[in-house]
Motif scaffolding. Structure first.
Motif, PDB file in Angstrom:
ATOM      1  N   PHE A  43     -28.403  11.781 -43.057  1.00 34.31           N
ATOM      2  CA  PHE A  43     -29.541  12.675 -43.233  1.00 34.31           C
ATOM      3  C   PHE A  43     -30.716  12.003 -43.939  1.00 34.31           C
ATOM      4  O   PHE A  43     -31.875  12.153 -43.527  1.00 34.31           O
ATOM      5  CB  PHE A  43     -29.112  13.917 -44.014  1.00 34.31           C
ATOM      6  CG  PHE A  43     -30.211  14.919 -44.181  1.00 34.31           C
ATOM      7  CD1 PHE A  43     -30.625  15.692 -43.112  1.00 34.31           C
ATOM      8  CD2 PHE A  43     -30.852  15.078 -45.399  1.00 34.31           C
ATOM      9  CE1 PHE A  43     -31.656  16.609 -43.244  1.00 34.31           C
ATOM     10  CE2 PHE A  43     -31.878  15.997 -45.550  1.00 34.31           C
ATOM     11  CZ  PHE A  43     -32.273  16.758 -44.468  1.00 34.31           C
ATOM     12  N   ILE A  44     -30.467  11.285 -45.018  1.00 38.66           N
ATOM     13  CA  ILE A  44     -31.542  10.630 -45.758  1.00 38.66           C
ATOM     14  C   ILE A  44     -31.858   9.277 -45.112  1.00 38.66           C
ATOM     15  O   ILE A  44     -30.955   8.569 -44.646  1.00 38.66           O
ATOM     16  CB  ILE A  44     -31.146  10.443 -47.234  1.00 38.66           C
ATOM     17  CG1 ILE A  44     -30.890  11.810 -47.894  1.00 38.66           C
ATOM     18  CG2 ILE A  44     -32.215   9.675 -48.016  1.00 38.66           C
ATOM     19  CD1 ILE A  44     -32.104  12.705 -47.989  1.00 38.66           C
ATOM     20  N   CYS A  45     -33.121   8.904 -45.110  1.00 33.10           N
ATOM     21  CA  CYS A  45     -33.509   7.598 -44.558  1.00 33.10           C
ATOM     22  C   CYS A  45     -32.692   6.493 -45.222  1.00 33.10           C
ATOM     23  O   CYS A  45     -32.508   6.506 -46.448  1.00 33.10           O
ATOM     24  CB  CYS A  45     -34.995   7.355 -44.793  1.00 33.10           C
ATOM     25  SG  CYS A  45     -36.068   8.470 -43.880  1.00 33.10           S
ATOM     26  N   PRO A  46     -32.202   5.546 -44.457  1.00 33.85           N
ATOM     27  CA  PRO A  46     -31.294   4.522 -44.987  1.00 33.85           C
ATOM     28  C   PRO A  46     -31.808   3.802 -46.224  1.00 33.85           C
ATOM     29  O   PRO A  46     -31.054   3.589 -47.178  1.00 33.85           O
ATOM     30  CB  PRO A  46     -31.127   3.563 -43.805  1.00 33.85           C
ATOM     31  CG  PRO A  46     -31.353   4.409 -42.600  1.00 33.85           C
ATOM     32  CD  PRO A  46     -32.404   5.392 -43.001  1.00 33.85           C
ATOM     33  N   GLN A  47     -33.069   3.418 -46.239  1.00 34.16           N
ATOM     34  CA  GLN A  47     -33.588   2.667 -47.381  1.00 34.16           C
ATOM     35  C   GLN A  47     -33.566   3.509 -48.654  1.00 34.16           C
ATOM     36  O   GLN A  47     -33.143   3.042 -49.717  1.00 34.16           O
ATOM     37  CB  GLN A  47     -35.007   2.184 -47.103  1.00 34.16           C
ATOM     38  CG  GLN A  47     -35.574   1.308 -48.218  1.00 34.16           C
ATOM     39  CD  GLN A  47     -36.938   0.747 -47.872  1.00 34.16           C
ATOM     40  OE1 GLN A  47     -37.416   0.892 -46.743  1.00 34.16           O
ATOM     41  NE2 GLN A  47     -37.572   0.098 -48.828  1.00 34.16           N
ATOM     42  N   ALA A  48     -33.974   4.775 -48.552  1.00 34.20           N
ATOM     43  CA  ALA A  48     -33.972   5.659 -49.723  1.00 34.20           C
ATOM     44  C   ALA A  48     -32.551   5.927 -50.196  1.00 34.20           C
ATOM     45  O   ALA A  48     -32.269   5.927 -51.405  1.00 34.20           O
ATOM     46  CB  ALA A  48     -34.674   6.971 -49.378  1.00 34.20           C
ATOM     47  N   PHE A  49     -31.645   6.119 -49.242  1.00 36.16           N
ATOM     48  CA  PHE A  49     -30.267   6.404 -49.631  1.00 36.16           C
ATOM     49  C   PHE A  49     -29.633   5.193 -50.312  1.00 36.16           C
ATOM     50  O   PHE A  49     -28.880   5.335 -51.289  1.00 36.16           O
ATOM     51  CB  PHE A  49     -29.434   6.815 -48.411  1.00 36.16           C
ATOM     52  CG  PHE A  49     -28.060   7.304 -48.769  1.00 36.16           C
ATOM     53  CD1 PHE A  49     -27.884   8.594 -49.250  1.00 36.16           C
ATOM     54  CD2 PHE A  49     -26.947   6.490 -48.646  1.00 36.16           C
ATOM     55  CE1 PHE A  49     -26.622   9.054 -49.603  1.00 36.16           C
ATOM     56  CE2 PHE A  49     -25.690   6.933 -48.985  1.00 36.16           C
ATOM     57  CZ  PHE A  49     -25.525   8.222 -49.469  1.00 36.16           C
ATOM     58  N   SER A  50     -29.924   4.006 -49.822  1.00 37.18           N
ATOM     59  CA  SER A  50     -29.400   2.788 -50.420  1.00 37.18           C
ATOM     60  C   SER A  50     -29.872   2.645 -51.864  1.00 37.18           C
ATOM     61  O   SER A  50     -29.097   2.249 -52.750  1.00 37.18           O
ATOM     62  CB  SER A  50     -29.821   1.571 -49.595  1.00 37.18           C
ATOM     63  OG  SER A  50     -29.354   0.378 -50.186  1.00 37.18           O
ATOM     64  N   THR A  51     -31.122   2.973 -52.132  1.00 36.12           N
ATOM     65  CA  THR A  51     -31.658   2.899 -53.489  1.00 36.12           C
ATOM     66  C   THR A  51     -30.939   3.874 -54.414  1.00 36.12           C
ATOM     67  O   THR A  51     -30.589   3.541 -55.554  1.00 36.12           O
ATOM     68  CB  THR A  51     -33.168   3.195 -53.485  1.00 36.12           C
ATOM     69  OG1 THR A  51     -33.830   2.276 -52.624  1.00 36.12           O
ATOM     70  CG2 THR A  51     -33.734   3.085 -54.894  1.00 36.12           C
ATOM     71  N   ILE A  52     -30.702   5.089 -53.915  1.00 32.33           N
ATOM     72  CA  ILE A  52     -30.013   6.102 -54.725  1.00 32.33           C
ATOM     73  C   ILE A  52     -28.573   5.667 -55.005  1.00 32.33           C
ATOM     74  O   ILE A  52     -28.068   5.816 -56.132  1.00 32.33           O
ATOM     75  CB  ILE A  52     -30.044   7.460 -54.007  1.00 32.33           C
ATOM     76  CG1 ILE A  52     -31.482   7.989 -53.981  1.00 32.33           C
ATOM     77  CG2 ILE A  52     -29.122   8.464 -54.691  1.00 32.33           C
ATOM     78  CD1 ILE A  52     -31.689   9.152 -53.062  1.00 32.33           C
ATOM     79  N   GLU A  53     -27.905   5.100 -54.009  1.00 32.14           N
ATOM     80  CA  GLU A  53     -26.542   4.609 -54.217  1.00 32.14           C
ATOM     81  C   GLU A  53     -26.499   3.565 -55.332  1.00 32.14           C
ATOM     82  O   GLU A  53     -25.587   3.571 -56.170  1.00 32.14           O
ATOM     83  CB  GLU A  53     -26.001   3.996 -52.925  1.00 32.14           C
ATOM     84  CG  GLU A  53     -25.458   4.997 -51.929  1.00 32.14           C
ATOM     85  CD  GLU A  53     -24.754   4.300 -50.783  1.00 32.14           C
ATOM     86  OE1 GLU A  53     -23.580   4.636 -50.509  1.00 32.14           O
ATOM     87  OE2 GLU A  53     -25.373   3.412 -50.160  1.00 32.14           O
ATOM     88  N   SER A  54     -27.457   2.660 -55.347  1.00 34.20           N
ATOM     89  CA  SER A  54     -27.470   1.618 -56.369  1.00 34.20           C
ATOM     90  C   SER A  54     -27.764   2.199 -57.749  1.00 34.20           C
ATOM     91  O   SER A  54     -27.283   1.685 -58.767  1.00 34.20           O
ATOM     92  CB  SER A  54     -28.505   0.540 -56.019  1.00 34.20           C
ATOM     93  OG  SER A  54     -29.814   1.069 -56.015  1.00 34.20           O
ATOM     94  N   GLU A  55     -28.547   3.277 -57.814  1.00 37.08           N
ATOM     95  CA  GLU A  55     -28.826   3.916 -59.106  1.00 37.08           C
ATOM     96  C   GLU A  55     -27.601   4.632 -59.665  1.00 37.08           C
ATOM     97  O   GLU A  55     -27.357   4.625 -60.872  1.00 37.08           O
ATOM     98  CB  GLU A  55     -29.972   4.917 -58.960  1.00 37.08           C
ATOM     99  CG  GLU A  55     -31.335   4.294 -58.786  1.00 37.08           C
ATOM    100  CD  GLU A  55     -32.442   5.337 -58.767  1.00 37.08           C
ATOM    101  OE1 GLU A  55     -33.613   4.952 -58.898  1.00 37.08           O
ATOM    102  OE2 GLU A  55     -32.132   6.550 -58.615  1.00 37.08           O
ATOM    103  N   LEU A  56     -26.824   5.246 -58.777  1.00 37.09           N
ATOM    104  CA  LEU A  56     -25.680   6.050 -59.223  1.00 37.09           C
ATOM    105  C   LEU A  56     -24.437   5.181 -59.422  1.00 37.09           C
ATOM    106  O   LEU A  56     -23.386   5.419 -58.828  1.00 37.09           O
ATOM    107  CB  LEU A  56     -25.397   7.169 -58.216  1.00 37.09           C
ATOM    108  CG  LEU A  56     -26.439   8.287 -58.161  1.00 37.09           C
ATOM    109  CD1 LEU A  56     -26.067   9.301 -57.097  1.00 37.09           C
ATOM    110  CD2 LEU A  56     -26.568   8.965 -59.519  1.00 37.09           C
TER     111      LEU A  56
END
Length: 481
Positions: free
Chosen positions: A313-326
């Motif tokens: 659902f979320i654009c891959p680049q944005a989701f990847s950034t969130i994964e690295s933050e969490l």
């Protein structure tokens, strides 16, 4: 005057006659009964206490003082009788029981079972001798001939979560919960302990402070009520066998009814108005889901099923950034949420990470609500939001004092990798006793479920085999009135 001991013939405990069971006669020693009752009913008792008949006797009682008084008697029956009883139980049909509160295997109610040893145990436990004995050592008035009795087997990952056993049936109410242990070899590393919860300042269960391990041919018991919160902790190895139930007694009409302490409104995320902030859908949402024909197909499917799952659902680049933050260091800042008879998970503050914070703001915006309207045809006005993580031992429970507001459940899964449903951690939707829907965590998927009157949901207990955590943004959108 004839004493209680003189009224009962001594039996030879070296053997067992099928269909015959009696409590170890040493427990009828009047000095033991007096000492046990005095300690068990002493509300000022702060430390655990051991009580024995004499040094040469196998009769040995324990009273655990904290967090509430719990009794235990060892070597209660003939060992041969209990082994024969276990053999009979093993021949019965066992049913797998699983819901938000528990997971184990259980027999049918043993009230009408005609097997010799099962019938003997039932008749003895509900009869004058044993009920009278329990009255003497606990100081509680009990009803003869009325007893709940069933057998349970807990296999690996099975459990029973926090509850208090406080149940009334007409003019009778549960007075004493009991557990007779049938497992002969058990170690602390096998799990399956009876855990007793201390209460917080509001009277709600906080954490387990005392554990009672299964021990063959012993009986554990405690008074039921709103303060007797307990659990059977997850089993890691082997099979934990027991016979359990409740002794009942009359409801005391002279006692003023004690209402349970209400749960704070903060245990449920409160809906807030949608944000007016400008938001670019294409910055966050996969462009495939922004196409008019795609939204039309989603809406058609949602109107038919009342649920939908949008993968990637979320654009891959944005989701990847969130994964690295969490990462794990970020979750160290999270808050442990309880109380234990309602939920157990971690909640992260919305401003804990920059990209995540911006995403959360977008998901609370009117622009995102309009996207949901195009996908579901629902007009939305408010939203509640939590960032949650479920590790091993975490869960949510359905509780009639903490029902979520009705609305559109929207969950963005942040769980990494492939999910195995055998770990638990799945979301379940039920109506009455029927399961309507089960949703497994799936990285970067958005689930939409319309939860209307009579539909409830819970996250299944995450067991010790789990190799990942359930991480998510959980939201409930409220329809316009």
């Amino acid at each position: 005057m004839t004493t209680l001991v003189e009224k009962r013939a001594r039996i030879d405990d070296a053997g067992s006659t099928p269909g015959r069971v009696q409590l170890n006669r040493g427990y009828f020693d009047e000095q033991f009964i007096s000492k046990f009752r005095q300690a068990f009913t002493d509300q000022s008792l702060e430390h655990s206490l051991d009580i024995s008949v004499d040094k040469s006797s196998c009769c040995h009682g324990e009273i655990t003082a904290q967090p509430f008084h719990t009794g235990r008697l060892h070597e209660i029956f003939s060992r041969e009788f209990l082994r024969s009883l276990k053999d009979e139980l093993g021949q019965l049909t066992w049913h797998e029981r699983s819901n938000d509160l528990y997971s184990f295997f259980q027999t049918d109610d043993l009230a009408l079972n005609g097997n010799a040893n099962i019938k003997a145990l039932r008749n003895y436990l509900s009869g004058e001798e044993f009920v009278g004995f329990m009255e003497q050592i606990t100081g509680v008035q009990l009803t003869r001939g009325y007893l709940d009795l069933a057998a349970q087997r807990y296999k690996a990952t099975n459990h029973l979560l926090c509850h208090d056993d406080d149940v009334q049936r007409g003019k009778l109410t549960r007075k004493i919960a009991y557990i007779i242990y049938l497992t002969e070899e058990w170690a602390e590393s096998d799990g399956g302990a009876l855990g007793l919860f201390a209460a917080n300042d509001d009277g709600h269960p906080a954490n387990v402070v005392t554990r009672m391990l299964p021990k063959f041919n012993s009986i554990g018991f405690f008074l039921t009520g709103q303060g007797s919160f307990h659990t059977v902790e997850e089993v890691y190895n082997g099979e934990r066998w027991s016979v359990t139930g409740w002794f009942y007694g009359p409801v005391d009409d002279t006692e003023e009814a004690v209402e349970p302490t209400p749960l704070s409104s903060s245990v449920i995320a409160q809906p807030q108005p949608l944000l007016e902030s400008a938001a670019e859908l294409s910055k966050w949402i996969n462009p495939d889901y922004l196409q008019a024909d795609t939204q039309s197909r989603i809406q058609e499917a949602f109107l038919e099923q009342s649920s939908m799952e949008l993968c990637g659902f979320i654009c891959p680049q944005a989701f990847s950034t969130i994964e690295s933050e969490l990462n794990d260091s970020m979750w160290v800042q999270a808050h442990e949420r309880g109380p234990a008879h309602l939920r157990s998970y971690l909640e992260l503050d919305p401003d804990a990470a920059p990209t995540l914070s911006k995403l959360l703001e977008f998901l609370r915006s009117k622009a995102f609500a309009e996207f949901l309207t195009a996908s579901t045809s629902l007009e939305l006005s408010q939203v509640s939001q939590q960032v949650r993580r479920f590790d091993r031992g975490h869960y949510t429970l359905i509780h009639d004092q903490a029902l979520e507001p009705l609305g559109l459940d929207v969950v963005l899964s942040l769980a990494p990798g492939k999910w195995d449903d055998g770990w638990g951690g799945t979301m379940h939707y039920i109506a009455d006793k029927d399961e309507l829907l089960q949703i497994s965590p799936k990285a970067n998927s958005l689930s939409l479920v319309m939860r209307d009157e009579g539909t409830l949901r819970f996250v299944k207990y995450l067991n010790h085999t789990a190799e990942a955590s359930r991480q998510e943004v959980s939201m409930v959108f409220i329809e316009k009135e």
